[in-house]
Design an enzyme around this catalytic site. Structure first.
Site, short mmCIF file in Angstrom:
data_model
loop_
_atom_site.label_atom_id
_atom_site.label_comp_id
_atom_site.label_asym_id
_atom_site.label_seq_id
_atom_site.Cartn_x
_atom_site.Cartn_y
_atom_site.Cartn_z
N PHE A 61 46.92 37.20 40.05
CA PHE A 61 47.47 36.12 39.14
C PHE A 61 46.88 34.88 39.81
O PHE A 61 46.02 34.23 39.25
CB PHE A 61 48.92 36.23 39.49
CG PHE A 61 49.36 35.07 38.71
CD1 PHE A 61 49.58 35.24 37.15
CD2 PHE A 61 49.81 33.97 39.09
CE1 PHE A 61 49.99 34.14 36.28
CE2 PHE A 61 50.10 32.92 38.26
CZ PHE A 61 50.56 32.97 36.91
N LYS A 63 44.13 34.14 42.11
CA LYS A 63 42.98 34.61 42.91
C LYS A 63 42.65 33.65 43.86
O LYS A 63 42.04 34.10 45.13
CB LYS A 63 41.96 35.02 41.87
CG LYS A 63 42.24 36.31 41.11
CD LYS A 63 41.10 36.44 40.00
CE LYS A 63 41.12 37.73 39.38
NZ LYS A 63 41.00 38.97 40.34
N ARG A 109 39.04 44.77 33.91
CA ARG A 109 37.93 45.18 34.65
C ARG A 109 37.30 43.83 35.55
O ARG A 109 35.99 43.62 35.10
CB ARG A 109 36.83 45.95 34.27
CG ARG A 109 36.39 45.37 32.73
CD ARG A 109 35.56 46.17 31.99
NE ARG A 109 35.15 45.46 30.81
CZ ARG A 109 35.60 46.22 29.34
NH1 ARG A 109 36.63 47.03 29.53
NH2 ARG A 109 35.20 45.53 28.47
N MET A 110 38.15 43.24 36.06
CA MET A 110 37.76 41.75 36.33
C MET A 110 36.44 41.90 37.51
O MET A 110 35.52 41.04 37.48
CB MET A 110 38.90 41.08 37.19
CG MET A 110 40.22 40.71 36.32
SD MET A 110 39.68 39.77 34.76
CE MET A 110 39.79 38.36 35.31
N SER A 176 40.73 48.93 44.25
CA SER A 176 40.36 48.41 42.74
C SER A 176 39.40 49.25 42.42
O SER A 176 38.42 49.82 42.96
CB SER A 176 39.65 46.87 42.95
OG SER A 176 39.07 46.52 41.84
N ASN A 178 37.44 48.63 39.95
CA ASN A 178 36.44 47.76 39.22
C ASN A 178 35.10 47.49 40.10
O ASN A 178 34.31 46.70 39.73
CB ASN A 178 37.04 46.53 38.68
CG ASN A 178 38.07 47.04 37.58
OD1 ASN A 178 37.91 47.81 36.90
ND2 ASN A 178 39.44 46.35 37.87
N LYS A 212 46.55 48.41 50.55
CA LYS A 212 46.73 48.51 49.29
C LYS A 212 46.06 49.68 48.61
O LYS A 212 44.64 50.04 48.98
CB LYS A 212 46.37 47.55 48.30
CG LYS A 212 46.93 47.46 46.82
CD LYS A 212 47.07 46.36 46.27
CE LYS A 212 47.60 46.35 44.87
NZ LYS A 212 47.76 44.99 44.07
N ASN A 241 47.71 50.26 43.35
CA ASN A 241 46.96 49.59 42.52
C ASN A 241 46.79 50.07 41.08
O ASN A 241 47.60 51.10 40.73
CB ASN A 241 45.59 49.42 42.94
CG ASN A 241 44.94 48.21 42.66
OD1 ASN A 241 44.84 47.79 41.53
ND2 ASN A 241 44.26 47.72 43.42
N GLY A 262 51.09 47.74 34.06
CA GLY A 262 52.15 47.71 33.09
C GLY A 262 52.82 48.86 32.88
O GLY A 262 52.87 49.91 33.91
#
EC number: 1.3.5.2
Length: 349
Positions: A61, A63, A109-110, A176, A178, A212, A241, A262
Site C-alpha cells: 500500500f 511502497k 503484477r506490480m 512475490s 511478480n 514473508k 503473500n 482478497g
C-alpha cells in the site's frame, strides 16, 4: 452502510493504480493525525515490540514510506512499508493492478515498483529526526531484491544494513510471484544462505527479522522453512503473500497474470497458517495475511495461530474505517470469550 460504500462506485470508475496514487496523496495531507490508543486486551509484546493492537497494514500500500503516520492514524497497530529494493525500479508494464469486484479480490503484477532505498531512507530519517511526522508507532520495512540484480542475496544484505537502523522490524520478502525466480529463495539451501547473509548484515543491531512466505508451498517446504526459521532465530513468519493459483472467479479480469489477493485467498491462507502453526509447534510467532475482511475472519486467524494480522485488499472494498472496526470487534471477541488478553486466544481453535 458506511460513507465509503457510497463513494466506492465513483472511486471504482478510476483505474486501480491511479486511484491508489490519489489515495496516497490524500493521506499525505493527513500525516500527523491521532493514533489509536492502545487497547489493553489487544496489546501484545512480540519480538520485543509493543503492539497496541494486532491489526496491521500490509506492505504494497505504502511502497515508499510516504504515509505511515496517516495509516497509524486510521487505527492500525502497525504499518509495514515497501517492498523497497536497493535501486529504484519501474516494475512491470501497466496495466498491472486489477480489481475483481465480483470476487472482492485484486490481482497485481506490480513487480516491486518503488523509489529505491535512498528515497525511503530519507523519509524514515526525516520522520525520526524532525518530529514533523514523529508519531509513536511500529513501522516495519519490507525489503526485496532488484529484478535485474546479479546477486539477490547481496541485495537483501544491503537492504538490511540500510534499513535495520530505521525500521521497527524488517520483513524479508521472498514470496512475490511478480519477480521471476524470487520464490526459489524459499528453497532450503537458498533460504539458509539468504538468512545467514541477512543476520550477518544486521550485525549488532537488534531489529527483528520477519520472513514473508507464499501460500503455494508443499508440506516438505513448510517443514524445512520452519526448521530453518527457528534455527536462525527469526522473529516471526508472515503467512502469506498472494497466490498464483486460481480458484473459480467471476470477474472479467480473472485471467490476468499476477498474484491474487482478497476474498478468494482466505481459505488457502488460513490453511497455510494452520500448517505453519503445526509445523513450528508454536515456537515462532505468526502473522496472518490474506482474505481478512471481517471481525470473524480476523478472530478465526488469531485462533488458528496468528499473533498479528495484516490487511490490504479488504481496504479497497471496505474503506479506511476497516482497521478501527476490526480493532473494536476483536476487543469484543476477547471480552465475549471471557479472556483478559488476545494472546490467550492465539492458536486456541
Amino acid at each position: 452502510m458506511t460513507p465509503y460504500s457510497l463513494l466506492r462506485p465513483l472511486i471504482f470508475r478510476i483505474p486501480a493504480e491511479p486511484a491508489h496514487r490519489l489515495t496516497i496523496k490524500a493521506l499525505g495531507l493527513a500525516q500527523g493525525g491521532t493514533t489509536l490508543a492502545p487497547t489493553p486486551s489487544l496489546a501484545q509484546r512480540i519480538a520485543g515490540l509493543a503492539f497496541p493492537n494486532p491489526v496491521g497494514m500490509a506492505p504494497g500500500f505504502d511502497k515508499n514510506a510516504e504515509v505511515p503516520d496517516a495509516m497509524l492514524g486510521l487505527g492500525f497497530g502497525f504499518v509495514e512499508v515497501g517492498t523497497v529494493t536497493p535501486r529504484p525500479q519501474e516494475g512491470n508494464p501497466k496495466p498491472r493492478l486489477f480489481r475483481l469486484v465480483e470476487d472482492r479480490a485484486v490481482i497485481n503484477r506490480m513487480g516491486f515498483n518503488n523509489e529505491g532505498a535512498q528515497a525511503v531512507t530519507n523519509r524514515l530519517v526525516r520522520r525520526r529526526e524532525t518530529g514533523k511526522h514523529g508519531l509513536p508507532g511500529i513501522v516495519g520495512v519490507n525489503i526485496g531484491a532488484n529484478k535485474d540484480s546479479a546477486d539477490r542475496i547481496a541485495d537483501y544484505a544491503l537492504m538490511t544494513r540500510l534499513m535495520a537502523p530505521l525500521a521497527s522490524y524488517l520483513t524479508v520478502n521472498i514470496s512475490s510471484p511478480n519477480t521471476p525466480g524470487l520464490r526459489a529463495l524459499q528453497d532450503e539451501g537458498a533460504l539458509a544462505a539468504l538468512l545467514d547473509a541477512v543476520i550477518e548484515a544486521r550485525g549488532n543491531m537488534t531489529t527483528p527479522v520477519f520472513l514473508k512466505l507464499a501460500p503455494d508451498l508443499e508440506p516438505a517446504d513448510i517443514d524445512s522453512i520452519c526448521r530453518i526459521a527457528i534455527e536462525k532465530q527469526l522473529a516471526a513468519l508472515i503467512i502469506s503473500n498472494t497466490t498464483i493459483t486460481r480458484p473459480v472467479l467471476r470477474s472479467a479480469h480473472a485471467g490476468e497474470a499476477g498474484g491474487l489477493s482478497g476474498a478468494p485467498l482466505r481459505e488457502l491462507a488460513l490453511q497455510r497458517l494452520r500448517d505453519f502453526r503445526k509445523a513450528s509447534g508454536g515456537a515462532i510467532p505468526l502473522v496472518g495475511v490474506g482474505g481478512i475482511a471481517t471481525v470473524d475472519d480476523a478472530w478465526e486467524r488469531i485462533r488458528a495461530g496468528a499473533s498479528l494480522i495484516q490487511i490490504y485488499s479488504a481496504m479497497v472494498y471496505e474503506g479506511p474505517g476497516l482497521a478501527r472496526r476490526l480493532v473494536a470487534g476483536l476487543e469484543r471477541k476477547v471480552r465475549e470469550a471471557g479472556l483478559t488478553s488476545i494472546a490467550e486466544a492465539v492458536g486456541s481453535e
